[in-house]
Write a protein that holds these residues in place. Structure first.
Motif, PDB file in Angstrom:
ATOM      1  N   GLY A 232       0.788  -1.230   0.000  1.00  0.00           N
ATOM      2  CA  GLY A 232       0.000   0.000   0.000  1.00  0.00           C
ATOM      3  C   GLY A 232       0.817   1.275   0.000  1.00  0.00           C
ATOM      4  N   ARG A 254      -4.814   1.548   2.227  1.00  0.00           N
ATOM      5  CA  ARG A 254      -5.447   0.235   2.098  1.00  0.00           C
ATOM      6  C   ARG A 254      -6.956   0.412   2.216  1.00  0.00           C
ATOM      7  NH1 ARG A 254      -1.687  -3.544   6.102  1.00  0.00           N
ATOM      8  NH2 ARG A 254       0.286  -3.299   4.961  1.00  0.00           N
ATOM      9  N   ASP A 255      -7.682  -0.148   1.261  1.00  0.00           N
ATOM     10  CA  ASP A 255      -9.143  -0.082   1.261  1.00  0.00           C
ATOM     11  C   ASP A 255      -9.658   1.351   1.414  1.00  0.00           C
ATOM     12  OD1 ASP A 255      -9.299  -2.895   1.063  1.00  0.00           O
ATOM     13  OD2 ASP A 255      -9.037  -3.083   3.235  1.00  0.00           O
ATOM     14  N   GLY A 256      -8.990   2.296   0.743  1.00  0.00           N
ATOM     15  CA  GLY A 256      -9.429   3.683   0.774  1.00  0.00           C
ATOM     16  C   GLY A 256      -9.018   4.451   2.010  1.00  0.00           C
ATOM     17  N   ARG A 258      -6.072   6.131   3.931  1.00  0.00           N
ATOM     18  CA  ARG A 258      -4.706   6.585   3.673  1.00  0.00           C
ATOM     19  C   ARG A 258      -4.093   7.208   4.918  1.00  0.00           C
ATOM     20  NH1 ARG A 258      -1.184   7.330  -0.295  1.00  0.00           N
ATOM     21  NH2 ARG A 258      -2.644   6.724  -1.953  1.00  0.00           N
ATOM     22  N   PHE A 284      -3.363   0.641  10.690  1.00  0.00           N
ATOM     23  CA  PHE A 284      -4.236  -0.198   9.868  1.00  0.00           C
ATOM     24  C   PHE A 284      -4.930  -1.270  10.708  1.00  0.00           C
ATOM     25  CE2 PHE A 284      -1.510   1.035   6.046  1.00  0.00           C
ATOM     26  CZ  PHE A 284      -2.514   1.799   5.462  1.00  0.00           C
ATOM     27  N   THR A 288     -10.085   2.394  10.911  1.00  0.00           N
ATOM     28  CA  THR A 288     -10.583   2.352   9.546  1.00  0.00           C
ATOM     29  C   THR A 288     -11.192   3.719   9.237  1.00  0.00           C
ATOM     30  OG1 THR A 288     -11.971   1.130   7.982  1.00  0.00           O
ATOM     31  CG2 THR A 288     -12.888   1.508  10.172  1.00  0.00           C
ATOM     32  N   LYS A 294     -18.235  11.086  -1.475  1.00  0.00           N
ATOM     33  CA  LYS A 294     -17.305  10.638  -2.503  1.00  0.00           C
ATOM     34  C   LYS A 294     -17.093  11.785  -3.489  1.00  0.00           C
ATOM     35  CE  LYS A 294     -20.742   8.388  -5.525  1.00  0.00           C
ATOM     36  NZ  LYS A 294     -21.947   8.683  -4.774  1.00  0.00           N
ATOM     37  N   SER A 321     -13.680  11.563   4.292  1.00  0.00           N
ATOM     38  CA  SER A 321     -13.951  10.474   5.218  1.00  0.00           C
ATOM     39  C   SER A 321     -13.451  10.848   6.596  1.00  0.00           C
ATOM     40  CB  SER A 321     -13.268   9.185   4.749  1.00  0.00           C
ATOM     41  OG  SER A 321     -11.857   9.306   4.841  1.00  0.00           O
ATOM     42  N   ARG A 326     -11.707   0.539  14.727  1.00  0.00           N
ATOM     43  CA  ARG A 326     -12.366  -0.646  14.184  1.00  0.00           C
ATOM     44  C   ARG A 326     -13.338  -1.201  15.228  1.00  0.00           C
ATOM     45  NH1 ARG A 326     -10.685  -2.688   9.465  1.00  0.00           N
ATOM     46  NH2 ARG A 326      -8.712  -1.921   8.602  1.00  0.00           N
TER      47      ARG A 326
END
Length: 394
Positions: A232, A254-256, A258, A284, A288, A294, A321, A326
């Motif tokens: 990533g 990773r998975d949007g 950053r 990470f 999250t 968007k 975002s 998590r």
């Protein structure tokens, strides 16, 4: 569309007929920190770990200390290059002629000869991958005419970003009196640079070539080995001088989600890379991101007093975002657009007009500066007359 995204829940409410907007004069609350209670970079003199989108700080250590940044300086140099491209003042295909002064730079270089020409794109590769001091000065002269004027622009940009512990003396980071910054300020610069998402097409390369059509092509290998060995990772900039020691501003996604990690004053490259990797691993694993808007989503519509446009439509120029733990409750998230003052023409493109603040119930999760996407001039008397007349019959 999720419930908390409906209509962007604007605090700046448009009133029917009067077309007036409410606005907040008070300074909004700052995002709540997520500071780790463990030293993720024990060998660094200074460090910070940040969510690249919201700017929420996950970990910091002496992050406001003024320290020599070495070639991490080039993050600001690349930021001004990308800004000039975005504004149409520069094209990637433009030729850049190397002056005798630019060619004389020592340290890391791509060995430019006086009078040699390269495209902006190749100069960017030389800066991003090989940390070319000569390419940095050549680009500074291309944009500003002289290195001195470019340094003035660097410091002006730093001031506009609110960087209180930064002063530049050159565009490449070679040792100089009164040339310093901080881990915190570097993270802010990095966050700003990453708004130009195409920059990672350069900083994320592991290797490439310059002078491909010549008899002696020049092999570029990225000084940031994480782009090859950490999943990533795609930037941003390394630095080393005997005074600054080993430095790095790194980014990985990773998975949007950053992240930006900055370490200054590390004892060697192995430790530097290991501690940045440890910072990324921690974030990470623990956090999250939750999308708010968007790219292209409508954030809101703001009335413009006496403008040649009666209202300004605000759309997201990049994804928005917020960072959360998590497994945490991700309901009851809302956003409010708060203007610093009623919007009155003329309005400049890029002018800051307020904040987009994201809440979970009453807790501030993040806030984003909102800028005008276009310039709006003053309306003539006839336009204002017709607008007023139309309002009388609506």
């Amino acid at each position: 569309m999720k419930k908390w995204k409906i209509a962007s829940l604007l605090a700046c409410t448009v009133l029917v007929g009067g077309a007036n907007a409410a606005f907040a004069l008070e300074e909004p609350a700052k995002p709540q920190g997520q500071a780790a209670n463990v030293d993720l970079a024990p060998s660094a003199r200074s460090a910070i770990l940040m969510d690249a989108d919201s700017g929420t700080i996950i970990f910091e250590k002496n992050s406001y200390d003024r320290l020599p940044p070495a070639s991490i300086t080039k993050i600001m140099t690349m930021l001004l290059i990308m800004e000039a491209i975005d504004q149409g003042k520069l094209k990637l295909t433009d030729a850049v002629t190397t002056s005798e002064y630019a060619a004389s730079m020592g340290g890391s270089q791509i060995f430019l000869e006086p009078g040699e020409q390269m495209t902006v794109q190749d100069m960017l590769k030389g800066i991003a991958l090989a940390s070319g001091n000569d390419a940095s000065v050549a680009m500074a002269e291309k944009i500003a005419g002289t290195e001195q004027e470019f340094v003035r622009m660097m410091n002006e940009k730093a001031q506009s970003l609110g960087l209180k512990n930064t002063r530049f003396a050159n565009p490449n980071g070679l040792p100089a009196p009164e040339h310093y910054t901080s881990a915190h300020d570097i993270a802010i610069m990095s966050k700003e640079l990453l708004k130009y998402r195409e920059i990672t097409a350069y900083t994320g390369l592991y290797q490439d070539y310059l002078r491909k059509d010549s008899e002696k092509p020049f092999w570029l290998v990225n000084t940031n080995k994480l782009v090859r060995f950490y999943s990533g990772a795609d930037g941003l900039k390394t630095g080393f001088t005997s005074e600054a020691k080993f430095c790095l501003s790194a980014t990985a996604a990773r998975d949007g989600f950053r992240l930006i990690a900055v370490v200054l004053g590390e004892p060697n490259t192995k430790t530097r890379n290991a501690e940045v990797s440890q910072m990324f691993d921690y974030a990470f694993a623990q956090y999250t991101n939750v999308p708010i808007f968007k790219e292209g989503d409508v954030i809101g519509t703001v009335p413009v007093t006496k403008g040649n446009l009666a209202e300004l439509k605000l759309t997201a120029t990049h994804p928005y975002s917020v960072m959360m733990k998590r497994g945490a409750n991700k309901t009851d998230i809302r956003s409010e657009l708060r203007l610093t003052a009623p919007l009155m023409a003329p309005v400049l493109q890029g002018q800051s007009i307020g904040k987009l603040i994201v809440f979970q119930e009453d807790k501030v999760l993040a806030e984003f500066d909102v800028q005008s996407p276009q310039a709006i001039g003053k309306a003539g008397w006839w336009t204002l007359f017709r607008r007023t007349t139309a309002e009388l019959f609506t």
